[in-house]
Scaffold this active site. Structure first.
Site, PDB file in Angstrom:
ATOM      1  N   GLU A  84       1.471  -0.273  -4.927  1.00 36.57           N
ATOM      2  CA  GLU A  84       0.874   0.273  -5.402  1.00 36.57           C
ATOM      3  C   GLU A  84       1.519   1.478  -5.972  1.00 36.57           C
ATOM      4  O   GLU A  84       1.763   2.491  -4.652  1.00 36.57           O
ATOM      5  CB  GLU A  84      -0.763   0.505  -4.164  1.00 36.57           C
ATOM      6  CG  GLU A  84      -1.559   1.156  -4.684  1.00 36.57           C
ATOM      7  CD  GLU A  84      -2.292   2.531  -3.778  1.00 36.57           C
ATOM      8  OE1 GLU A  84      -2.702   2.869  -4.216  1.00 36.57           O
ATOM      9  OE2 GLU A  84      -0.650   2.557  -2.629  1.00 36.57           O
ATOM     10  N   ASP A 123       1.055  -1.608   0.012  1.00 35.70           N
ATOM     11  CA  ASP A 123       0.038   0.068   0.232  1.00 35.70           C
ATOM     12  C   ASP A 123       0.917   1.267   0.337  1.00 35.70           C
ATOM     13  O   ASP A 123       1.703   1.420   0.690  1.00 35.70           O
ATOM     14  CB  ASP A 123      -0.815  -0.118   1.440  1.00 35.70           C
ATOM     15  CG  ASP A 123      -2.001   1.154   1.434  1.00 35.70           C
ATOM     16  OD1 ASP A 123      -2.642   1.190  -0.237  1.00 35.70           O
ATOM     17  OD2 ASP A 123      -2.070   1.797   2.822  1.00 35.70           O
TER      18      ASP A 123
HETATM   19  C1  NOJ Z   1      -4.433   2.741  -0.913  1.00 41.56           C
HETATM   20  C2  NOJ Z   1      -5.269   1.690  -0.607  1.00 41.56           C
HETATM   21  O1  NOJ Z   1      -6.110   1.196  -2.296  1.00 41.56           O
HETATM   22  C3  NOJ Z   1      -6.753   2.768  -0.048  1.00 41.56           C
HETATM   23  O2  NOJ Z   1      -7.846   2.108  -0.555  1.00 41.56           O
HETATM   24  C4  NOJ Z   1      -6.221   3.127   1.438  1.00 41.56           C
HETATM   25  O3  NOJ Z   1      -7.459   4.247   1.486  1.00 41.56           O
HETATM   26  C5  NOJ Z   1      -5.006   4.324   0.710  1.00 41.56           C
HETATM   27  N1  NOJ Z   1      -3.816   3.581   0.691  1.00 41.56           N
HETATM   28  C6  NOJ Z   1      -4.266   4.349   2.072  1.00 41.56           C
HETATM   29  O4  NOJ Z   1      -4.099   3.558   3.196  1.00 41.56           O
END
Ligand code: NOJ
Ligand code: MG
Length: 539
Positions: free
Chosen positions: A276, A211
């Protein structure tokens, strides 16, 4: 482009061409009738996913959490939230998944903890200047009384990225105030996450989705961005992808991944990680992947492409080229739990569904790995009319934008909402499913020849069996096509598979490309209708 030599993926390379199904845990399947999806619910539905034909699941966070941001606010990285089950449920689920040939990727949230995490609770109690505070970003404010935030950074969820606490100091949170950012220059933070990686690797996970993988390192001295909502009216986050912000994509973040890679590599069976990450350019994004960093990074430009042949062609060519440079495969995605579902992005209703089906066939014909988001195989649209009082996304209160509409529980069967989401007779679901979803349930679509579910099943089966699609490296050769039409082939030996996508607004003749083996819409007289894709084979 030339045709590359075909080598089937080795077991350790399973991820290179894998189709990964994203499970948004609280909305997938509810085993105990509390209206919230859980690990035991996933376990019960594993045969469905095996039959769908995916290779792996990515599970969104199921760890102990106050659930301020749907579990992306982790209070204990080594335990399961009671809402989702227990560690024993996790072990049972992963054992069954592996027995069915499905791999499991879990979400790792290293940029921030929950404010309920032990470390943050201790930091608040310990006071300014303490070692406990050094694991986060605490700072004094600006101005004579320190009542202005330490810098001008903005939260992705709206408003300043700093919150002031009772003793006068401020702490940094790029997301919700309940998600304080960790200080990744602190050795204890690094050691802790290396240990968390091992904890889950020891439990058998096949990989991690990282993440905010671009966010952990902040520029030294936490310098101002220099512009933002207050000065220019434009939110800093809207510049993401166009400018380098002092809190994203800093060069030193790569040191973290270079430390993680040997840990992943020390386990057998091909353990992987997918980033991500958001970066200014595709070139900078590609720096996250390769033999000494992470294995994959989502190509969000593909998700963001507009419905035109030029737009898709451009992002496909760029992503393939960048991945090739670093020797990694591409990672395609059309929907996830943060984005409006692609049926709705492409126009909603019949048009949106047509285009979504066509785009999915396009994605599944490309070399590399593809991530599906639960429910896209049912053609689910975004739920646009959720009542405000039911919305739970923390971004909603601060920005008016909400990601709840793509998080509505999956319809499995039956006549009444929530359509088999829970055990028989259960009426609870944490978000309500619309009445139109009765016709979109798994049971309603299974065995129905033209359904979206059967389209995905057919496409995934062919993708697995067809030699031209079986490897990630089979290069894309673009073929001549009418304006607004994309046509490319991939080849294995003397067999070629061609994917044709019609974005032109008029039916196109496809008889020159081979024998159709699957199409997103019925073909008549060798014509591909508008907003449709077909795969054709030539042996
Ligand atoms: C990316 C995640 O996919 C999202 O759902 C989240 O709110 C943010 N990162 C913060 O962790
Ligand atoms: Mg439940």
């Amino acid at each position: 482009m030339a045709v590359s030599t075909i080598t089937p993926p080795r077991t350790d390379d399973w991820w290179r061409s894998a189709v990964v199904y994203q499970v948004y845990v609280r909305s997938f399947a509810d085993s105990d009738g509390d209206g919230v999806g859980d690990l035991a619910g996933i376990r019960e539905r594993l045969p469905y996913l095996r039959d769908l034909g995916v290779d792996a699941l990515w599970l969104t966070p199921f760890y102990t959490s106050p659930m301020v941001d749907g579990g992306y606010d982790v209070a204990d990285y080594r335990d399961v939230d009671p809402m989702f089950g227990t560690l024993a449920d996790f072990d049972a689920m992963i054992t069954d998944a592996h027995a069915l040939g499905l791999r499991i990727i879990v979400d790792l949230v290293p940029n921030h903890t929950s404010s309920a995490h032990r470390w943050f609770v201790d930091a608040l109690a310990a006071g300014p200047g303490s070692p406990e505070r050094a694991r986060y970003h605490f700072a004094d404010g600006r101005g004579e009384h320190g009542d202005r935030p330490p810098n001008d950074w903005e939260s992705i969820f709206g408003g300043p990225a700093w919150t002031r606490i009772a003793d006068g100091q401020w702490y940094l949170h790029l997301f919700d105030p309940a998600q304080p950012d960790l200080n990744w220059r602190h050795p204890e933070v690094r050691a802790e996450f290396e240990d968390v990686l091992r904890f889950w690797l020891d439990r058998g996970v096949d990989g991690f989705r990282v993440d905010v993988a671009h966010g952990m390192i902040k520029a030294e001295g936490l310098p101002d961005v220099g512009f933002g909502t207050a000065t220019t009216g434009q939110r800093q986050v809207d510049l993401l992808g166009r400018a380098r912000l002092p809190y994203f994509d800093q060069d030193e973040v790569h040191e973290i991944y270079r430390a993680w890679r040997p840990i992943l590599d020390s386990y057998p069976g091909g353990r992987m990680a997918v980033a991500e990450a958001w970066a200014e350019t595709p070139q900078r994004l590609a720096r996250y992947i390769g033999p000494d960093e992470l294995h994959q990074a989502f190509s969000f430009d593909f998700l963001d492409a507009t419905w035109s042949a030029d737009s898709f062609r451009k992002v496909i060519d760029t992503a393939l080229a960048e991945a090739t440079v670093v020797g990694a495969p591409t990672t395609w995605v059309l929907s996830n739990h943060d984005k409006q579902r692609h049926v709705t992005r492409y126009g909603d209703g019949a048009e949106g569904l047509r285009r979504a089906r066509a785009a999915s066939l396009l994605m599944l014909a490309l070399p590399g790995s593809a991530y599906l988001y639960q429910g896209e195989e049912l053609g689910l649209p975004e739920v646009l009319d959720l009542p405000d009082e039911l919305r739970q996304d923390p971004a909603f209160l601060r920005t008016g934008e909400s990601r709840d509409g793509c998080r509505v529980p999956i319809p499995w069967s039956g006549e009444l909402a929530p359509y088999g989401f829970g055990p028989a007779g259960s009426e609870l679901s944490w978000l309500p499913a619309p009445a139109t979803w009765r016709a979109l349930s798994v049971a309603a679509q299974a065995g129905t020849p033209d359904s979206t579910l059967e389209l995905y099943r057919a496409a995934l089966r062919i993708r697995h069996e067809h030699p031209a699609l079986a490897v990630d490296a089979g290069e894309v050769t673009w073929l001549p096509a009418e304006p607004g039409v994309l046509a490319f082939s991939r080849t294995a030996g003397t067999t070629a598979l061609t994917c044709v996508v019609n974005l032109s607004g008029a039916p196109v003749a496809i008889d020159g490309y081979g024998e159709p083996i699957v199409a997103s819409a019925p073909l008549t007289d060798h014509l591909l209708p508008i907003d449709a894709s077909a795969w054709l084979e030539r042996r």
